[in-house]
Write an enzyme that holds these catalytic residues in place. Structure first.
Site, PDB file in Angstrom:
ATOM      1  N   GLU A 139       0.831  -1.207   0.000  1.00  0.00           N
ATOM      2  CA  GLU A 139       0.000   0.000   0.000  1.00  0.00           C
ATOM      3  C   GLU A 139       0.867   1.260   0.000  1.00  0.00           C
ATOM      4  O   GLU A 139       0.501   2.273  -0.601  1.00  0.00           O
ATOM      5  CB  GLU A 139      -0.947  -0.009   1.208  1.00  0.00           C
ATOM      6  CG  GLU A 139      -2.055  -1.048   1.115  1.00  0.00           C
ATOM      7  CD  GLU A 139      -1.577  -2.474   1.369  1.00  0.00           C
ATOM      8  OE1 GLU A 139      -0.485  -2.659   1.938  1.00  0.00           O
ATOM      9  OE2 GLU A 139      -2.307  -3.414   0.991  1.00  0.00           O
ATOM     10  N   HIS A 153     -11.668  -6.575   7.181  1.00  0.00           N
ATOM     11  CA  HIS A 153     -12.361  -6.377   5.900  1.00  0.00           C
ATOM     12  C   HIS A 153     -13.657  -5.615   6.090  1.00  0.00           C
ATOM     13  O   HIS A 153     -14.532  -5.667   5.236  1.00  0.00           O
ATOM     14  CB  HIS A 153     -12.679  -7.716   5.231  1.00  0.00           C
ATOM     15  CG  HIS A 153     -11.480  -8.522   4.860  1.00  0.00           C
ATOM     16  ND1 HIS A 153     -10.815  -9.313   5.757  1.00  0.00           N
ATOM     17  CD2 HIS A 153     -10.830  -8.661   3.681  1.00  0.00           C
ATOM     18  CE1 HIS A 153      -9.796  -9.906   5.155  1.00  0.00           C
ATOM     19  NE2 HIS A 153      -9.788  -9.529   3.895  1.00  0.00           N
TER      20      HIS A 153
END
Lengths: 344, 369
Positions: A80, A149
């Site tokens: 990321e 998530h």
């Protein structure tokens, strides 16, 4: 024309385009926005983990690499920091990068790139360098994803000057806001409420349009109470308003759509009219962005308030797997907060 | 022939100014004198800025004394104003050598109206759009992934610019460094990574940063050549850096150059007593003895073209005068108005910032809104 359409002031037809509006879902709206922007502007590039041949884990970028080539739609290393950081470098060089972070929960390793580089490049260089990038990321719960998530980390980013933060809840807004984000001159964190990807369906025009970042949508007009939310909670907010309507209570529903900047005028004007406000989001309560909304309501509409501002939020726990649905503010919890405000 | 992954730093001139291998033809006495002048100018700039700090006219300064050959050598190996540079915070000598006006640097250190960064950053964190010298960030290694992205953009745009990214040895411990190196390697992006290994990250020595024998060997893990060079030997720096830059420019992917040098001064004014706390006087003395400026003077003497003491004194005096004049000129422009605080946060001023600015205006005007 409804109030919602009235506030979408940038919904302007492109000359020469015709065709009927179509009903699509939210993720299709995202894909369409990306495809059209890739088509419109060669500076737009799209990348992230799995976005290429796979088309993203939610298929938001499905077919785009085949259509626009590996040079413009590509997979990156699983990093990321790299994805966000590379977007910063590309933006500074004049491209229009749209980076995908697979889940908002994974933005941690890219956090420094977002807050130290993307958010501040324009400011710290005295405007000599700019950073017009978009970071798209699925956010929020309701998909049995557990706490890596399902989180709603938007408040971290609303706290960082220099970033714009948006979260649509309808296909129309998803498409229009994403196009506005890509065409804008600032870094935008674009949260996509993943549980609405296929659940939210709606009409989008056949012509090109954008939705101005910073404008709320009034989903329903009312006079007794204002319900304010954004993103994944909106269907439940509207269900709660419907239930109130069945009991003779007229609730106004505002979808913020943008958190930075946010539409203070729409919120304050509504609360001045109704005298009651209930704020709904699924992020943990402490430090929740809605705390700022509540502050502004009491600052600017205190004299109109007939009850304390109500808040329905997620709990201050990591997002739980088994109690997925209990954690989220559903219609019942929203209704309970409305009843408290109405009976105060 | 410039070798990759050498166990010892590549060197052309030893500490006594004696060539240890044949000097490439371009290093004429004229060029060497030019390089000497640039390094000495940067050294004296350092000296004067420390004086400004002691006078309380600026608040922070990070010297590059001892590292001049690395930074001037790098500037001389790329195309200033053409190639993009994502620097770190000890790179003012690089900036000066690339052509950033001393006046701009001083203005930035003083935070005056003449500062192109508009007083937004602490001293020493400058930017120059004209020279594609991107704004310096304090968070360590955070410039590395953007540099990879900058190089990827360059590849996409298809021009012949390259991206240069500098950092210290400490930066190589950060996740961002590995992320950026990996990204550039995978993308085969035209990025020249330069480690200015000055051996200390504030008080943490390089042996506490990495268990790897050298930093340049890490390049191999990212699929790029890694070069190891004596960073106090400007001839070696320019030779290796030019070679690596050519590799990058040719489209053969990124490269890493590790310049072994030394931060002779403290990290900043915040740890002026470095010798007391974390390093020995002997270590510092040994590196002072490897001064890159003295090395070029000895080389020029060896070549029969010595720098006269008058010449040296004249250059020092001119630099001091230039700094003094630029300081007065910058100070005369005054401090930026509070209003600039709200500008450049976004491309346009959003309404919540307009509201906040209006409230501050009322406060600044003594309650007269």
């Amino acid at each position: 024309m409804t109030a919602t359409q009235d506030r979408q002031s940038t919904d302007t037809p492109t000359p020469g385009t015709t065709g009927e509006p179509r009903t699509i879902n939210l993720i299709q709206a995202v894909t369409e926005a990306l495809a059209e922007e890739l088509e419109r502007d060669r500076r737009v590039v799209l990348f992230g983990e799995d976005v290429g041949a796979r088309g993203g884990v939610f298929m938001a970028t499905a077919g785009l690499q085949a259509r626009f080539g590996k040079e413009r739609v590509f997979d990156t290393p699983l990093s990321e920091a790299s994805i966000v950081g590379a977007a910063v470098g590309m933006a500074a060089r004049g491209l229009r990068p749209v980076a995908e972070i697979q889940f908002a929960d994974y933005m941690g390793p890219g956090f420094d790139q977002i807050i130290s580089q993307a958010a501040k490049l324009r400011y710290r260089s005295g405007g000599q360098f700019t950073c017009p990038l978009v970071i798209r990321t699925p956010s929020g719960g309701g998909v049995k994803g557990g706490h890596h998530h399902s989180q709603s980390p938007e408040s971290y980013y609303t706290h960082t000057p220099g970033l714009k933060v948006v979260m649509p809840s309808t296909p129309y807004d998803a498409k229009g806001l994403l196009k506005a984000a890509i065409r804008g001159e600032d870094p935008v964190i674009y949260f996509e409420p993943k549980r609405l990807y296929r659940a939210a369906k709606g009409e989008v025009p056949a012509h090109d349009y954008t939705v101005r970042i910073g404008e709320a949508a009034i989903r329903r007009e009312g006079s007794d109470l204002t319900l304010i939310g954004y993103g994944g909670v909106m269907p439940d907010v509207e269900r709660a308003a419907e239930a109130l309507g069945a009991e003779g209570v007229s609730a106004e529903v505002i979808d913020l759509r943008s958190l930075v900047p946010w539409d203070q005028e729409a919120v304050v004007g509504s609360v001045q009219k109704t005298g009651r406000a209930v704020l709904v989001s699924e992020a943990p309560r402490t430090g929740n962005f809605m705390g700022e909304v509540a502050y502004v309501i009491q600052e600017r509409a205190f004299d109109s308030l007939r009850a304390p501002v109500g808040q329905v939020a997620g709990f201050d726990t990591p997002y739980p797997y088994v109690q997925d649905k209990v954690y989220l503010p559903g219609p019942n919890r929203i209704l309970a907060a409305c009843v408290r405000a109405l009976n105060y | 022939m410039i070798e990759v992954h050498t166990p010892d730093p590549i060197r052309y001139v030893n500490e006594d100014g004696q060539p240890v291998q044949a000097l490439p033809g371009r290093f004429t006495p004229e060029l060497l004198r030019e390089l000497h002048r640039e390094m000495l100018r940067a050294r004296e700039f350092d000296r004067k800025l420390i004086t400004l700090l002691r006078q309380g006219r600026t608040t922070f300064y990070a010297q590059s004394t001892g590292m001049e050959a690395t930074q001037v050598g790098l500037a001389r190996s790329i195309r200033p104003g053409h190639d993009w540079v994502w620097p770190y915070y000890r790179d003012h000598t690089l900036g000066l050598a690339m052509g950033v006006p001393m006046y701009e640097l001083i203005s930035q250190c003083l935070g005056t109206n003449s500062d192109p960064s508009r007083g937004r950053q602490m001293p020493h964190h400058f930017a120059s759009a004209a020279l594609k010298f991107v704004s310096i960030s304090s968070s360590i290694a955070s410039q590395v992934p953007p540099a990879a992205g900058s190089a990827m953009a360059q590849k996409y745009l298809g021009t012949d610019e390259i991206t240069v990214c500098t950092f210290g040895d400490g930066a190589t411990s950060e996740g961002d460094w590995h992320a950026g190196m990996n990204m550039a390697g995978v993308a085969q992006a035209p990025c020249l990574f330069v480690c200015e290994n000055n051996q200390w990250a504030i008080s943490t020595g390089v042996r506490q940063q990495t268990a790897s024998e050298t930093i340049h060997v890490k390049a191999r893990a990212y699929g790029m050549p890694g070069y190891y060079v004596d960073g106090n030997d400007i001839v070696a720096v320019m030779e290796v850096m030019t070679h690596a830059a050519a590799h990058v420019r040719a489209g053969d992917g990124p490269a890493l150059v590790e310049c072994l040098t030394y931060r002779v001064g403290s990290h900043s004014n915040a740890d002026a007593d470095a010798e007391k706390h974390y390093r020995t006087r002997d270590e510092v003395s040994a590196w002072v003895g490897r001064d890159p400026i003295v090395r070029v003077e000895r080389l020029l003497e060896h070549l029969g073209h010595p720098v006269s003491s008058e010449e040296r004194a004249d250059l020092i005096a001119r630099t001091h005068r230039e700094v003094d004049q630029d300081v007065l000129r910058a100070e005369a422009t005054g401090q930026p108005d509070w209003k600039i605080m709200f500008e450049d946060v976004y491309a346009d001023l959003p309404s919540h910032l307009r509201t906040q600015a209006a409230a501050l205006r009322a406060e600044q005007d003594g309650g007269r809104a």
